[in-house]
Design an enzyme around this catalytic site. Structure first.
Site, PDB file in Angstrom:
ATOM      1  CB  SER A  21      -0.893   0.024   1.257  1.00  0.00           C
ATOM      2  OG  SER A  21      -1.838  -1.007   1.253  1.00  0.00           O
ATOM      3  CB  THR A  70      -3.123   4.155  -3.878  1.00  0.00           C
ATOM      4  OG1 THR A  70      -4.274   4.051  -4.728  1.00  0.00           O
ATOM      5  CG2 THR A  70      -2.103   3.112  -4.310  1.00  0.00           C
ATOM      6  CE  LYS A  72      -4.463   1.015   1.863  1.00  0.00           C
ATOM      7  NZ  LYS A  72      -5.405   0.470   2.826  1.00  0.00           N
ATOM      8  CB  CYS A 106      -3.678   0.349   6.624  1.00  0.00           C
ATOM      9  SG  CYS A 106      -2.749  -0.227   5.170  1.00  0.00           S
ATOM     10  CG  ASN A 108       0.086  -4.110   3.055  1.00  0.00           C
ATOM     11  OD1 ASN A 108       1.103  -4.759   2.883  1.00  0.00           O
ATOM     12  ND2 ASN A 108      -1.103  -4.551   2.698  1.00  0.00           N
ATOM     13  CB  SER A 307      -9.626  -4.061   0.044  1.00  0.00           C
ATOM     14  OG  SER A 307      -9.441  -2.900   0.833  1.00  0.00           O
ATOM     15  CG  MET A 316      -6.483  -5.575   2.206  1.00  0.00           C
ATOM     16  SD  MET A 316      -7.209  -6.931   1.258  1.00  0.00           S
ATOM     17  CE  MET A 316      -8.580  -7.387   2.315  1.00  0.00           C
ATOM     18  N   GLY A 317      -2.571  -6.219   4.720  1.00  0.00           N
ATOM     19  CA  GLY A 317      -1.786  -6.715   5.849  1.00  0.00           C
ATOM     20  C   GLY A 317      -2.659  -7.177   6.995  1.00  0.00           C
TER      21      GLY A 317
END
Length: 395
Positions: A21, A70, A72, A106, A108, A307, A316-317
């Site tokens: 991300s 992106t 975020k 988040c 990531n 997502s 996603m992390g």
């Protein structure tokens, strides 16, 4: 003062990649006074920074890049919690609707919090060795959890380049280990219904088994074959199918209701970030989105996750934390698809390749508890300086 300065605010900011991300990072004290507290002014600022809401879905007039990975924003400050270094607040900006979703983390971008905190002067200089590892203790303010970010230091500086390769990221970089401590929901059971597998009845879609878990991020896991998929799908297979996307959104809304995350079905529309929907399958060989083969023997399980209404390009992390947590609890759909039995790590296949994640779970008197989930990520500063937003942004 020139016209550009008069008509726009300059806000100190750093543009960073974390895992798969990227987002716009701010130190809390650098935000305009109106945006230093939660509320409408802050949301308006962050939406304008990213370029939302954009009915074209492109975010051309902002820093976003028209994907959930992106769109975020991150706000970091000295920690208000004992024995923590920094507070980390994550805002997922809707691309086409006028809201910022603060309901989850988040995973990531969590990897980038340590490097950013050092870069922003939020970690005392005496904590930073000439060479070695700095463990930055992060309070994740959205979900009230602790994250340990292990940042490599070389010659007194954060090491950003290296040989660690992360599928979904084109270039290698330095490896950063991220530990998500006690990742399950602190206010309730890791399995909010009390079951490892539930029946979900979704009008117009069907009734099928699901594992509903709240670890890392609330996630609804379903079997790929129950909804007509193989588990080898890439983004275009699903994101170009409006009927499929509508089906997943319906599943997500009914899952959110069953998990107790919303009280009314329509609330799901403004809670896009959580929960996630993912589908799992037993290992198969496939070609990743880069054309690199993923062989059946390389992975324990296949996972595809959505997502913000679209199939994610990698994973996603936070969903990877959910995968690790569910995989190490015998009897969940994730565990069964990965072969069943006791596990402390799994390697899963996603659209961009593979990822290994680990977790330690214990069955206690209060149900299953995960001590921590571990994964490796990387992070890099892409740009630093100022973002500009029109000065009437708060009107």
């Amino acid at each position: 003062m020139n016209q550009a300065t008069q008509s726009q605010l300059k806000v100190p900011a750093t543009y960073m990649r974390g895992g798969t991300s990227k987002g716009v990072f701010f130190s809390l004290q650098d935000l305009p006074t109106e945006a230093q507290v939660a509320g409408e002014a802050r949301d308006k600022l962050l939406m304008r920074v990213i370029g939302s809401p954009d009915p074209y879905g492109k975010q051309i007039d902002g820093m976003g890049a028209a994907t959930s990975s992106t769109s975020k924003t991150v706000i970091v400050s000295k920690s208000t919690q004992p024995n923590h270094d920094v507070d980390y607040l994550f805002g997922q900006v809707s691309i086409d609707k006028p809201f910022v979703d603060w309901s989850g983390n988040c995973g990531n971008l969590s990897a980038a919090i340590g490097p950013f905190a050092i870069h922003a002067g939020l970690i005392p200089a005496e904590r930073i060795p000439q060479n070695g590892i700095v463990t930055v203790k992060v309070w994740q303010a959205n979900i009230s959890k602790t994250i340990l970010v292990h940042v490599p230091i070389v010659n007194g500086f954060v090491q950003e380049t290296g040989e660690f390769e992360l599928d979904g990221v084109t270039f290698p970089a330095a490896e950063i280990q991220v530990d998500f401590m006690d990742p399950a929901d602190g206010d309730g059971s890791m399995f909010p219904t009390g079951n490892l597998v539930d029946d979900i009845e979704v009008p117009g879609v069907g009734t099928f088994n699901a594992t509903l878990i709240n670890a890392g991020i609330p996630t609804i896991f379903i079997d790929a074959d129950a909804i007509g998929y193989q588990g080898t799908e890439l983004q275009d297979d699903i994101n170009n199918d409006e009927q499929a996307l509508a089906k997943f959104e319906t599943i997500r809304a009914y899952g959110a209701l069953k998990m107790g995350l919303i009280e009314r079905l329509e609330e799901a529309e403004t809670r896009q970030h959580t929960p996630k929907v993912a589908f799992v399958a037993k290992p198969k060989s496939y070609l990743s989105s880069s054309g690199k083969p993923v062989e059946q023997g390389e992975v324990d399980i296949l996972v595809r996750a959505l997502s913000m209404g679209k199939l994610h390009h990698a994973m996603m992390g936070t969903a990877a934390v959910a995968i690790a947590s569910a995989a190490c609890v015998p009897g969940t759909l994730v565990n069964l698809a990965a072969g069943g039995g006791d596990k402390d790590s799994v390697t899963f296949g996603h659209p961009s390749g593979t990822l290994k994640v680990g977790a330690k779970a214990n069955n206690t008197n209060n149900g299953w508890v995960v001590e921590k989930a571990i994964m490796s990520r990387s992070a890099r500063i892409l740009m630093e300086g100022f973002v500009r937003v029109p000065s009437d942004v708060f009107e």
